[in-house]
Design a protein around this motif. Structure first.
Motif, mmCIF file in Angstrom:
data_model
loop_
_atom_site.group_PDB
_atom_site.id
_atom_site.type_symbol
_atom_site.label_atom_id
_atom_site.label_comp_id
_atom_site.label_asym_id
_atom_site.label_seq_id
_atom_site.Cartn_x
_atom_site.Cartn_y
_atom_site.Cartn_z
ATOM 1 N N ALA A 254 -13.119 3.685 -6.459
ATOM 2 C CA ALA A 254 -11.856 3.687 -5.727
ATOM 3 C C ALA A 254 -10.685 3.359 -6.650
ATOM 4 N N ALA B 241 -18.724 1.416 -5.845
ATOM 5 C CA ALA B 241 -17.771 2.138 -5.001
ATOM 6 C C ALA B 241 -16.352 1.630 -5.223
ATOM 7 N N ALA B 242 -16.211 0.329 -5.442
ATOM 8 C CA ALA B 242 -14.889 -0.234 -5.718
ATOM 9 C C ALA B 242 -14.345 0.289 -7.042
ATOM 10 N N GLN C 29 -12.980 -2.137 2.012
ATOM 11 C CA GLN C 29 -14.165 -1.308 1.822
ATOM 12 C C GLN C 29 -14.963 -1.339 3.120
ATOM 13 N N ALA D 79 -10.028 6.496 -8.588
ATOM 14 C CA ALA D 79 -9.416 7.503 -7.724
ATOM 15 C C ALA D 79 -7.954 7.190 -7.436
ATOM 16 N N ALA D 80 -7.600 5.910 -7.465
ATOM 17 C CA ALA D 80 -6.219 5.510 -7.205
ATOM 18 C C ALA D 80 -5.337 5.665 -8.433
ATOM 19 N N ALA E 294 -7.048 -4.643 -0.589
ATOM 20 C CA ALA E 294 -7.784 -3.392 -0.408
ATOM 21 C C ALA E 294 -8.918 -3.630 0.584
ATOM 22 N N TRP F 282 -6.033 -0.003 -4.137
ATOM 23 C CA TRP F 282 -6.780 -0.291 -5.363
ATOM 24 C C TRP F 282 -5.995 0.027 -6.639
#
Length: 384
Positions: free
Chosen positions: A292, A288-289, A246, A295-296, A244, A330
């Motif tokens: 993500a 943020a990770a 960023q 969100a995935a 992944a 992610w």
């Protein structure tokens, strides 16, 4: 309120490590903060020369010899700590010294915090990957992992492996290396052209050196020369998973597992395939990770579970650092490595709700090993 200090009485602690190194200093700080007496320090050169002595009732913690130049010279027979070669000899001597130390500790009536019998597996990427795979932990595909896998004898073997399905992009790693020493990210177009990204610098006479600058070799002749020079120390080859990203940088995670529970995590980002912080990597945005991952359609807890399952494959080692590789998007995770001494992350405090909030990695280990007699779930220091 202020939690009462820990009583001075308790186990007599010994740490085997580098007396002048950061790891020992951070562990001593954690002991003092917890109200425990400082540990007696035994250096690895003392162990390697057979001069280390222990006493009944002592509890002995092993830490890395990595920052001690004298220990490195005794383990690898090198005149320059920047040299890459010698990891096979390092492994042979280190594991033998750890086994001898375990015997000396037992004969003295002392006790070890961890089981040194796990070190030969933890410090051999081929054996470690094989154990993880057998335990159902996701790892990058590797034709060289496990105790019965064929050994890589040089570039000709690596070249033939890149012809296998899914292996046009591979990491070639020293089986007993650490801190990205000797790691090459090798790519081929399938038509006979190769390139490698690595921190290895070729010196006079074909000697190899670790550099702080990541470079790219585009000549197969140069790549082959490096691989052939490293092969006698033992090599591990694994699929180069698409990680992944960023902010346009490659990203992975170092997750520390203490007592079976993932307590600390740091996101590492880099513009090169190697995310090690000393090679120009930087700590990324963990929040943020996590967002993500959600969100995935995945869960942060699932990522931590993979790390805890990896640590469970080494039940005799109380603390490990797990390198977790998030795939593009992610959604999926694999374990790149499990590090016996993967806790050197200064200033990093524990994850929320994981039992180590406000504690660094060393304080978390002290709290897990020597719980406060008055503890009611606090960190053992002043609380509001």
């Amino acid at each position: 309120m202020t939690v009462p200090p820990r009583p001075a009485a308790g186990p007599r602690l010994v740490v085997v490590g580098d007396p002048a190194g950061r790891r020992v200093a951070l562990f001593q700080d954690a002991l003092r903060t917890a109200g425990l007496p400082g540990a007696r320090v035994v250096s690895w050169p003392e162990v390697l020369r057979g001069r280390a002595r222990f006493a009944a009732g002592e509890t002995v913690r092993l830490d890395s010899p990595g920052e001690d130049p004298e220990a490195d010279r005794l383990l690898r027979d090198v005149d320059d700590p920047a040299r890459v070669e010698g990891s096979g000899l390092w492994y042979e001597r280190f594991t033998a010294a750890a086994a001898g130390l375990a015997d000396a500790v037992a004969e003295a009536g002392a006790a070890l915090v961890d089981d040194p019998a796990e070190l030969p597996v933890l410090f051999d990427k081929r054996l470690s990957h094989g154990r993880l795979r057998a335990a159902g932990v996701p790892v990058p595909e590797s034709p060289t992992s496990g105790p019965t896998a064929p050994r890589v004898r040089g570039w000709a073997d690596v070249r033939s492996l890149t012809a296998l399905p899914g292996l046009r992009r591979v990491f070639v790693k020293l089986a007993h290396g650490s801190s990205a020493s000797g790691v090459l990210a090798v790519e081929t177009n399938g038509a006979g052209r190769f390139q490698a990204t690595t921190s290895v610098e070729r010196g006079p006479g074909g000697r190899l050196f670790n550099s702080l600058r990541v470079r790219r070799y585009t000549s197969e002749h140069e790549v082959a020369a490096i691989v052939d020079a490293l092969a006698p120390d033992g090599l591990h080859v694994e699929r180069w998973l698409p990680k992944a990203a960023q902010g346009g940088r490659t990203a992975d995670l170092r997750v520390v597992v203490v007592g079976g529970r993932a307590t600390h995590a740091v996101l590492r980002t880099s513009r090169s395939p190697m995310t090690n912080l000393h090679l120009g990597g930087a700590r990324g945005d963990l929040a943020a990770a996590r967002a993500a991952i959600t969100a995935a359609g995945a869960r942060w807890e699932d990522a931590l579970d993979v790390c805890e399952r990896a640590a469970a494959a080494f039940p005799g080692t109380r603390c490990v650092g797990v390198d977790l590789l998030p795939a593009t998007g992610w959604r999926r995770f694999a374990v790149g490595e499990v590090n016996a001494f993967g806790d050197l992350l200064p200033g990093l405090t524990g994850l929320p709700g994981r039992g180590a909030e406000g504690l660094d990695t060393y304080a978390a280990q002290v709290a897990a090993e020597f719980p406060h007699p008055y503890d009611t779930g606090t960190t053992g220091t002043s609380t509001p």
